[in-house]
Design a protein around this motif. Structure first.
Motif, PDB file in Angstrom:
ATOM      1  N   ALA A   1       0.824  -1.211   0.000  1.00 46.85           N
ATOM      2  CA  ALA A   1       0.000   0.000   0.000  1.00 46.85           C
ATOM      3  C   ALA A   1       0.856   1.258   0.000  1.00 46.85           C
ATOM      4  N   ALA A   2       2.002   1.204   0.661  1.00 48.52           N
ATOM      5  CA  ALA A   2       2.861   2.383   0.788  1.00 48.52           C
ATOM      6  C   ALA A   2       3.771   2.595  -0.420  1.00 48.52           C
ATOM      7  N   ASN A   3       4.015   1.528  -1.200  1.00 47.41           N
ATOM      8  CA  ASN A   3       5.068   1.632  -2.206  1.00 47.41           C
ATOM      9  C   ASN A   3       4.690   1.180  -3.616  1.00 47.41           C
ATOM     10  N   TYR A   4       3.553   0.533  -3.797  1.00 45.18           N
ATOM     11  CA  TYR A   4       3.225  -0.068  -5.088  1.00 45.18           C
ATOM     12  C   TYR A   4       1.768   0.201  -5.447  1.00 45.18           C
ATOM     13  N   GLN A   5       1.418  -0.167  -6.653  1.00 46.95           N
ATOM     14  CA  GLN A   5       0.024  -0.087  -7.085  1.00 46.95           C
ATOM     15  C   GLN A   5      -0.458  -1.504  -7.368  1.00 46.95           C
ATOM     16  N   VAL A   6      -1.363  -1.992  -6.543  1.00 46.33           N
ATOM     17  CA  VAL A   6      -1.895  -3.344  -6.704  1.00 46.33           C
ATOM     18  C   VAL A   6      -3.041  -3.303  -7.711  1.00 46.33           C
ATOM     19  N   LEU A   7      -2.905  -4.103  -8.769  1.00 50.91           N
ATOM     20  CA  LEU A   7      -3.870  -4.084  -9.871  1.00 50.91           C
ATOM     21  C   LEU A   7      -4.515  -5.453 -10.041  1.00 50.91           C
ATOM     22  N   PRO A   8      -5.696  -5.503 -10.653  1.00 45.09           N
ATOM     23  CA  PRO A   8      -6.308  -6.788 -10.980  1.00 45.09           C
ATOM     24  C   PRO A   8      -5.448  -7.554 -11.996  1.00 45.09           C
ATOM     25  N   LEU A   9      -5.438  -8.863 -11.869  1.00 45.91           N
ATOM     26  CA  LEU A   9      -4.662  -9.683 -12.797  1.00 45.91           C
ATOM     27  C   LEU A   9      -5.101  -9.437 -14.235  1.00 45.91           C
ATOM     28  N   GLN A  10      -6.417  -9.304 -14.471  1.00 53.10           N
ATOM     29  CA  GLN A  10      -6.910  -9.107 -15.838  1.00 53.10           C
ATOM     30  C   GLN A  10      -6.350  -7.829 -16.453  1.00 53.10           C
ATOM     31  N   GLU A  11      -6.255  -6.782 -15.655  1.00 55.38           N
ATOM     32  CA  GLU A  11      -5.755  -5.509 -16.173  1.00 55.38           C
ATOM     33  C   GLU A  11      -4.300  -5.631 -16.607  1.00 55.38           C
ATOM     34  N   VAL A  12      -3.511  -6.335 -15.817  1.00 56.26           N
ATOM     35  CA  VAL A  12      -2.095  -6.501 -16.145  1.00 56.26           C
ATOM     36  C   VAL A  12      -1.919  -7.386 -17.374  1.00 56.26           C
ATOM     37  N   VAL A  13      -2.629  -8.518 -17.423  1.00 57.48           N
ATOM     38  CA  VAL A  13      -2.504  -9.424 -18.567  1.00 57.48           C
ATOM     39  C   VAL A  13      -2.942  -8.728 -19.849  1.00 57.48           C
ATOM     40  N   GLN A  14      -4.035  -7.991 -19.787  1.00 51.68           N
ATOM     41  CA  GLN A  14      -4.514  -7.281 -20.976  1.00 51.68           C
ATOM     42  C   GLN A  14      -3.495  -6.237 -21.431  1.00 51.68           C
ATOM     43  N   ALA A  15      -2.920  -5.509 -20.489  1.00 55.48           N
ATOM     44  CA  ALA A  15      -1.962  -4.466 -20.844  1.00 55.48           C
ATOM     45  C   ALA A  15      -0.714  -5.046 -21.503  1.00 55.48           C
ATOM     46  N   ILE A  16      -0.134  -6.073 -20.887  1.00 55.90           N
ATOM     47  CA  ILE A  16       1.117  -6.601 -21.460  1.00 55.90           C
ATOM     48  C   ILE A  16       0.855  -7.371 -22.752  1.00 55.90           C
ATOM     49  N   SER A  17      -0.345  -7.962 -22.886  1.00 56.33           N
ATOM     50  CA  SER A  17      -0.643  -8.678 -24.130  1.00 56.33           C
ATOM     51  C   SER A  17      -0.863  -7.718 -25.291  1.00 56.33           C
ATOM     52  N   GLN A  18      -1.246  -6.472 -24.973  1.00 57.74           N
ATOM     53  CA  GLN A  18      -1.465  -5.457 -26.001  1.00 57.74           C
ATOM     54  C   GLN A  18      -0.337  -4.430 -26.045  1.00 57.74           C
ATOM     55  N   ASN A  19       0.708  -4.705 -25.296  1.00 58.76           N
ATOM     56  CA  ASN A  19       1.866  -3.805 -25.253  1.00 58.76           C
ATOM     57  C   ASN A  19       1.467  -2.389 -24.850  1.00 58.76           C
ATOM     58  N   LYS A  20       0.585  -2.309 -23.855  1.00 56.98           N
ATOM     59  CA  LYS A  20       0.148  -1.019 -23.340  1.00 56.98           C
ATOM     60  C   LYS A  20       0.849  -0.728 -22.015  1.00 56.98           C
ATOM     61  N   PRO A  21       1.017   0.555 -21.683  1.00 60.28           N
ATOM     62  CA  PRO A  21       1.759   0.895 -20.465  1.00 60.28           C
ATOM     63  C   PRO A  21       1.009   0.533 -19.192  1.00 60.28           C
ATOM     64  N   LEU A  22       1.781   0.248 -18.148  1.00 63.54           N
ATOM     65  CA  LEU A  22       1.266   0.019 -16.809  1.00 63.54           C
ATOM     66  C   LEU A  22       1.893   1.034 -15.864  1.00 63.54           C
ATOM     67  N   PRO A  23       1.265   1.289 -14.724  1.00 71.71           N
ATOM     68  CA  PRO A  23       1.924   2.141 -13.726  1.00 71.71           C
ATOM     69  C   PRO A  23       3.243   1.506 -13.285  1.00 71.71           C
ATOM     70  N   ASP A  24       4.212   2.332 -12.992  1.00 70.46           N
ATOM     71  CA  ASP A  24       5.476   1.802 -12.491  1.00 70.46           C
ATOM     72  C   ASP A  24       5.235   1.064 -11.176  1.00 70.46           C
ATOM     73  N   LYS A  25       5.946  -0.053 -11.011  1.00 75.83           N
ATOM     74  CA  LYS A  25       5.841  -0.883  -9.804  1.00 75.83           C
ATOM     75  C   LYS A  25       4.427  -1.401  -9.590  1.00 75.83           C
ATOM     76  N   ALA A  26       3.857  -1.935 -10.656  1.00 78.04           N
ATOM     77  CA  ALA A  26       2.553  -2.588 -10.579  1.00 78.04           C
ATOM     78  C   ALA A  26       2.710  -3.995 -10.008  1.00 78.04           C
ATOM     79  N   VAL A  27       1.788  -4.385  -9.149  1.00 79.66           N
ATOM     80  CA  VAL A  27       1.844  -5.687  -8.481  1.00 79.66           C
ATOM     81  C   VAL A  27       0.477  -6.345  -8.545  1.00 79.66           C
ATOM     82  N   VAL A  28       0.473  -7.675  -8.680  1.00 78.19           N
ATOM     83  CA  VAL A  28      -0.760  -8.478  -8.669  1.00 78.19           C
ATOM     84  C   VAL A  28      -0.643  -9.501  -7.546  1.00 78.19           C
ATOM     85  N   ILE A  29      -1.758  -9.769  -6.868  1.00 78.60           N
ATOM     86  CA  ILE A  29      -1.808 -10.767  -5.794  1.00 78.60           C
ATOM     87  C   ILE A  29      -2.626 -11.960  -6.274  1.00 78.60           C
TER      88      ILE A  29
END
Length: 351
Positions: A58-86
């Motif tokens: 919470a203090a250092n990263y941005q926790v994102l839904p897995l779907q958002e991350v997979v969609q972004a990297i599969s489409q070569n779209k940017p993500l927030p720096d230090k994005a994390v998925v649980i």
């Protein structure tokens, strides 16, 4: 004509933008199983330590839904720096009892990979009522197969084609049940025990699945979508100090791994493992590789890393982890992990 001082500022701004853009094509996926003090230590993290993890995220990263991350990297779209998925594997009931209230408190999305036939039928598993409630409060659910078994194991008399058809039927049936129960089909599949081979990985991709492994490393647009890495964050890996380095890691741009097949057969003869690295932002001279925390000697020629391995007789799961510091972000490390899965000479797979 632009003054020298102003020109220097422009150059620094462009460099900073380039660095930020590179870091944005990157995320880290964490893997948990149990959040409990009454479960096997090797796959468990206590509720207190789990809270510590969440506070640090919470203090250092941005926790994102897995779907958002997979969609972004599969489409070569940017993500927030230090994005994390649980993520969690196996659908244990202590996820609902101990993890979900904390994740809800921090308003963190997360994904649980489950075996649908076990839900509501095994005493240690979630119920479908709990799944439905968790779904309304930030959780998503994905496929871990109909049964939690070693998928690479063949039945007696089963050939390769029959084995693959059976395993894919297992996975597809689980996906169908999931869709019926939760109302959506992500077609995300986490390998039980983290075990896969090339044929299974290729079959999953051909049927539209994204595969998730249990190997170290961050994910990016150039990652292997048949076996996306996830950092284990429980047991000996739950220490927040060592976890910090992994949370800051970058996906190493690797290609042409040889041999590419992660399933090996005993006896394993001596062999050389090779892979190519796109070295734009990492220091090739500082690549280090480890097996069971022991340094493996390596050599490199241009962008190719070569590691010699001695003949082996040991069954089980093994992996090599390689890291290298970033040039533009010296406090962050590129990370690559290659697994090997080896049955006994009798064809048995070890838990």
């Amino acid at each position: 004509m632009m003054k020298k001082g102003l020109w220097s500022i422009v150059i620094l701004l462009f460099a900073a933008l380039a660095q930020t853009a590179k870091a944005k094509d990157n995320a880290v996926i964490l893997l948990y199983h149990h959040v409990s003090e009454q479960t096997p230590a090797v796959t468990s993290v206590s509720p207190d330590v789990f809270r510590q993890h969440l506070e640090y995220l919470a203090a250092n990263y941005q926790v994102l839904p897995l779907q958002e991350v997979v969609q972004a990297i599969s489409q070569n779209k940017p993500l927030p720096d230090k994005a994390v998925v649980i993520t969690f594997d196996d659908g244990y009931d202590n996820i609902f009892d101990n993890a979900h209230p904390l994740l809800k408190e921090f308003k963190f999305p997360y994904t649980v990979f489950i075996n649908p036939p076990l839900i509501g039928n095994a005493s240690y598993q979630l119920s479908w009522q709990q799944v439905q409630l968790m779904s309304k409060e930030g959780a998503t659910f994905a496929n871990h197969g109909n049964t939690h078994e070693h998928l690479l194991a063949k039945y007696a008399g089963e050939n390769e084609k029959q084995w693959l058809a059976r395993v894919m039927q297992n996975i597809n049936q689980a996906e169908q049940t999931l869709a019926q129960q939760v109302g959506y089909s992500l077609k995300y599949f986490a390998y039980p025990y983290g075990e896969f081979n090339l044929k299974l990985k290729q079959a999953l991709r051909q049927q539209g699945y994204v595969g998730f492994a249990q190997i170290s490393g961050a994910v990016a647009s150039y990652s292997d979508f048949g076996a996306l890495p996830r950092y284990p964050a429980a047991g000996i890996y739950s220490n927040i100090n060592s976890l910090k380095t992994k949370l800051d890691s970058l996906a190493m741009p690797v290609s042409n791994t040889t041999p590419a097949e992660p399933q090996l057969t005993l006896p394993i003869p001596a062999f050389q493992f090779k892979f190519d690295v796109l070295a734009d932002d990492l220091r090739m001279s500082q690549v280090n590789c480890f097996v069971a925390d022991k340094v493996v000697p390596l050599s490199f020629a241009k962008n190719t890393i070569t590691l010699p391995f001695k003949a082996q007789q040991r069954a089980g799961r093994q992996r090599i982890n390689c890291t290298a510091p970033s040039i533009t972000e010296p406090n962050r490390y590129y990370w690559f992990s290659q697994p090997w899965f080896v049955p006994t000479e009798e064809g048995q797979w070890l838990d």
